[in-house]
Design a protein around this motif. Structure first.
Motif, mmCIF file in Angstrom:
data_model
loop_
_atom_site.group_PDB
_atom_site.id
_atom_site.type_symbol
_atom_site.label_atom_id
_atom_site.label_comp_id
_atom_site.label_asym_id
_atom_site.label_seq_id
_atom_site.Cartn_x
_atom_site.Cartn_y
_atom_site.Cartn_z
ATOM 1 N N LEU A 21 0.813 -1.210 0.000
ATOM 2 C CA LEU A 21 0.000 0.000 0.000
ATOM 3 C C LEU A 21 0.852 1.268 0.000
ATOM 4 C CD1 LEU A 21 -3.040 0.576 0.019
ATOM 5 C CD2 LEU A 21 -2.919 0.740 2.513
ATOM 6 N N GLY A 22 2.022 1.213 0.636
ATOM 7 C CA GLY A 22 2.906 2.376 0.624
ATOM 8 C C GLY A 22 3.392 2.703 -0.781
ATOM 9 N N HIS A 23 3.700 1.657 -1.557
ATOM 10 C CA HIS A 23 4.084 1.888 -2.953
ATOM 11 C C HIS A 23 2.916 2.486 -3.727
ATOM 12 C CE1 HIS A 23 6.953 -1.580 -2.051
ATOM 13 N NE2 HIS A 23 7.750 -0.584 -2.382
ATOM 14 N N ALA A 24 1.709 1.953 -3.487
ATOM 15 C CA ALA A 24 0.537 2.477 -4.175
ATOM 16 C C ALA A 24 0.371 3.964 -3.893
ATOM 17 C CB ALA A 24 -0.710 1.709 -3.750
ATOM 18 N N ARG A 25 0.567 4.350 -2.640
ATOM 19 C CA ARG A 25 0.441 5.765 -2.279
ATOM 20 C C ARG A 25 1.404 6.623 -3.088
ATOM 21 N NH1 ARG A 25 -1.103 9.542 1.379
ATOM 22 N NH2 ARG A 25 0.444 10.954 2.264
ATOM 23 N N SER A 26 2.662 6.213 -3.166
ATOM 24 C CA SER A 26 3.643 7.007 -3.890
ATOM 25 C C SER A 26 3.323 7.067 -5.376
ATOM 26 C CB SER A 26 5.047 6.425 -3.668
ATOM 27 O OG SER A 26 6.041 7.337 -4.076
ATOM 28 N N ARG A 221 8.536 11.228 -3.720
ATOM 29 C CA ARG A 221 8.857 9.977 -3.045
ATOM 30 C C ARG A 221 8.586 10.132 -1.550
ATOM 31 N NH1 ARG A 221 15.350 10.524 -4.360
ATOM 32 N NH2 ARG A 221 15.805 12.285 -2.994
ATOM 33 N N GLY A 222 8.745 9.044 -0.811
ATOM 34 C CA GLY A 222 8.421 9.045 0.599
ATOM 35 C C GLY A 222 9.358 9.896 1.443
ATOM 36 N N ALA A 223 8.847 10.316 2.605
ATOM 37 C CA ALA A 223 9.621 11.159 3.513
ATOM 38 C C ALA A 223 10.866 10.465 4.032
ATOM 39 C CB ALA A 223 8.742 11.594 4.682
ATOM 40 N N ASP A 224 10.907 9.127 3.962
ATOM 41 C CA ASP A 224 12.091 8.408 4.429
ATOM 42 C C ASP A 224 13.308 8.669 3.543
ATOM 43 O OD1 ASP A 224 10.583 7.054 2.456
ATOM 44 O OD2 ASP A 224 11.491 5.128 2.971
ATOM 45 N N LEU A 225 13.110 9.231 2.360
ATOM 46 C CA LEU A 225 14.223 9.536 1.457
ATOM 47 C C LEU A 225 14.585 11.016 1.442
ATOM 48 C CD1 LEU A 225 13.311 7.183 -1.521
ATOM 49 C CD2 LEU A 225 15.285 6.982 0.001
ATOM 50 N N ARG A 226 13.925 11.790 2.271
ATOM 51 C CA ARG A 226 14.180 13.226 2.276
ATOM 52 C C ARG A 226 15.646 13.541 2.587
ATOM 53 N NH1 ARG A 226 11.016 18.098 3.475
ATOM 54 N NH2 ARG A 226 12.345 19.659 4.504
ATOM 55 N N ALA A 227 16.200 12.913 3.625
ATOM 56 C CA ALA A 227 17.584 13.220 4.006
ATOM 57 C C ALA A 227 18.569 12.826 2.905
ATOM 58 C CB ALA A 227 17.934 12.516 5.311
ATOM 59 N N ALA A 228 18.265 11.759 2.162
ATOM 60 C CA ALA A 228 19.161 11.309 1.089
ATOM 61 C C ALA A 228 19.273 12.336 -0.024
ATOM 62 C CB ALA A 228 18.679 9.980 0.525
ATOM 63 N N THR A 229 18.327 13.260 -0.091
ATOM 64 C CA THR A 229 18.374 14.290 -1.123
ATOM 65 C C THR A 229 19.643 15.120 -1.006
ATOM 66 O OG1 THR A 229 15.953 14.349 -1.027
ATOM 67 C CG2 THR A 229 17.025 16.130 -2.224
ATOM 68 N N SER A 230 20.210 15.220 0.189
ATOM 69 C CA SER A 230 21.467 15.947 0.345
ATOM 70 C C SER A 230 22.580 15.307 -0.481
ATOM 71 C CB SER A 230 21.865 15.984 1.826
ATOM 72 O OG SER A 230 21.028 16.835 2.573
ATOM 73 N N THR A 247 9.344 16.470 -3.769
ATOM 74 C CA THR A 247 8.225 16.351 -2.845
ATOM 75 C C THR A 247 8.432 15.076 -2.052
ATOM 76 O OG1 THR A 247 6.647 17.525 -4.259
ATOM 77 C CG2 THR A 247 5.722 16.004 -2.629
ATOM 78 N N HIS A 248 8.467 15.189 -0.737
ATOM 79 C CA HIS A 248 8.625 14.010 0.123
ATOM 80 C C HIS A 248 7.348 13.872 0.947
ATOM 81 C CE1 HIS A 248 12.869 14.979 -0.875
ATOM 82 N NE2 HIS A 248 12.944 13.660 -0.940
ATOM 83 N N HIS A 249 6.498 12.954 0.491
ATOM 84 C CA HIS A 249 5.174 12.815 1.095
ATOM 85 C C HIS A 249 5.222 11.940 2.349
ATOM 86 C CE1 HIS A 249 4.908 8.713 -0.482
ATOM 87 N NE2 HIS A 249 5.283 9.179 -1.664
ATOM 88 N N GLY A 250 4.192 12.078 3.167
ATOM 89 C CA GLY A 250 4.093 11.285 4.383
ATOM 90 C C GLY A 250 3.987 9.801 4.099
ATOM 91 N N LEU A 251 4.387 8.991 5.064
ATOM 92 C CA LEU A 251 4.409 7.539 4.922
ATOM 93 C C LEU A 251 3.182 6.919 5.581
ATOM 94 C CD1 LEU A 251 8.146 6.916 5.889
ATOM 95 C CD2 LEU A 251 7.197 7.189 3.583
ATOM 96 N N LEU A 252 2.781 5.773 5.070
ATOM 97 C CA LEU A 252 1.749 4.977 5.722
ATOM 98 C C LEU A 252 2.425 4.068 6.747
ATOM 99 C CD1 LEU A 252 -0.497 3.945 2.690
ATOM 100 C CD2 LEU A 252 -0.873 5.790 4.329
ATOM 101 N N LEU A 253 1.835 3.969 7.913
ATOM 102 C CA LEU A 253 2.403 3.180 9.006
ATOM 103 C C LEU A 253 1.485 2.013 9.355
ATOM 104 C CD1 LEU A 253 3.488 6.128 11.330
ATOM 105 C CD2 LEU A 253 4.809 5.051 9.484
ATOM 106 N N ASP A 254 2.086 0.944 9.882
ATOM 107 C CA ASP A 254 1.269 -0.187 10.315
ATOM 108 C C ASP A 254 0.799 0.042 11.754
ATOM 109 O OD1 ASP A 254 3.388 -0.785 12.019
ATOM 110 O OD2 ASP A 254 4.045 -2.562 10.903
ATOM 111 N N GLY A 255 0.130 -0.953 12.312
ATOM 112 C CA GLY A 255 -0.427 -0.823 13.645
ATOM 113 C C GLY A 255 0.601 -0.635 14.732
ATOM 114 N N GLU A 256 1.863 -0.960 14.439
ATOM 115 C CA GLU A 256 2.937 -0.792 15.416
ATOM 116 C C GLU A 256 3.745 0.475 15.181
ATOM 117 O OE1 GLU A 256 5.285 -4.335 15.843
ATOM 118 O OE2 GLU A 256 3.575 -5.633 15.445
#
Length: 298
Positions: A21-26, A221-230, A247-256
């Protein structure tokens, strides 16, 4: 409109597992932004890791994206077919004196870090490379490479950052509009690996070369790659490549509270589809509405 001046977006999955689902979001956000701007959507298959990437996963990616109703321009770019492009970029960096071979094993790196309490970590929480270029002569490095020893090719980050000077990137919000300028901090990553003996390029190097060659103007792409942009902005500057908007969009998280990931077995789009879920239902779960608008950043 001339393609060379149209906004150009790309979705770039790796075929090392099924999409979730996270890939689908992106993918859906890329599609929504491309439609809203009258732009183009490209598909790139990032398959440089021959040990993990498989043709059946690529086929599944194409099937899942088509099921979601996405369309992209042909041809699809497969990284495995363009190693010469990455080799040329690597040779250019080496010609600038910015690349060196390191021979320390992962075990040696872990031991060195363990002996230095409080050793700094990169934005992904991995310890910075605890050795330096000065630990071995260039002649010794060349000898060991010629002898066939395993090695990683690292970017001499201090030298590279000094050569490039201050850098930043333009960040566009989603779904909220607006643009901000973000200062890049490549030094936070230390001497990153940009290739290995068994893999002629890294993600960092391949992605900036691909984006430039494909004329990508907007990297979404996802916000987890924002820092790699440097790191990416540094490589773009050194190689004389254009800087896209990001654009670094928010991530989908699981129940944990963990981001969805293949590595933790997040439910795949194929499983959702086989369970009877419709594309519109997936769009709602991915927080990208059927009409192409997003409701929140996730």
């Amino acid at each position: 409109m001339n393609d060379s001046i149209r906004p150009t977006f790309r979705f770039a999955p790796s075929p090392n597992g099924l999409l979730h689902l996270g890939h689908a979001r992106s993918a859906l956000i890329n599609d929504a932004m491309a439609r809203a701007s009258g732009g183009r959507l490209l598909l790139r298959i990032e398959d440089i890791d021959a040990a993990r990437c498989r043709p059946e996963y690529e086929a599944a990616i194409l099937e899942d994206l088509a099921w979601l109703g996405l369309a992209w321009e042909a041809p699809v770019r497969r990284q495995s077919e363009h190693m010469a492009d990455y080799r040329a970029a690597l040779e250019r960096l080496a010609g600038m004196g910015l690349v060196y071979a390191s021979f320390e094993s992962r075990g040696a790196i872990r031991r060195a870090v363990a002996e230095r309490p409080g050793w700094p970590r990169d934005p992904d929480e991995a310890p910075l490379f605890p050795f330096s270029r000065a630990t071995m002569s260039e002649e010794e490095r060349a000898r060991r490479q010629a002898a066939g020893e395993p090695y990683a090719l690292r970017l001499d980050m201090k030298r590279a950052a000094a050569l490039a000077g201050p850098l930043d990137w333009r960040e566009i919000g989603w779904p909220e509009s607006g643009e901000t300028t973000v200062a890049a901090d490549p030094l936070a990553w230390g001497d990153v690996v940009i290739a290995r003996k068994e893999m002629l390029t890294s993600y960092h190097l391949a992605v900036v070369v691909d984006d430039a060659l494909q004329g990508v103007t907007h990297v979404v792409r996802g916000a987890d790659l924002r820092a790699a942009t440097s790191v990416h902005r540094l490589l773009q500057s050194l190689l004389g490549l254009p800087a896209p908007f990001y654009t670094h969009h928010g991530l989908l998280l699981d129940g944990e509270g963990r981001k969805l990931s293949k590595s933790i077995g997040s439910q795949s789009l194929r499983a959702l589809r086989e369970g009877g879920m419709t594309p519109d239902e997936v769009r709602r779960l991915a927080d990208v509405c059927p009409g192409g608008a997003g409701s929140r950043s996730g």
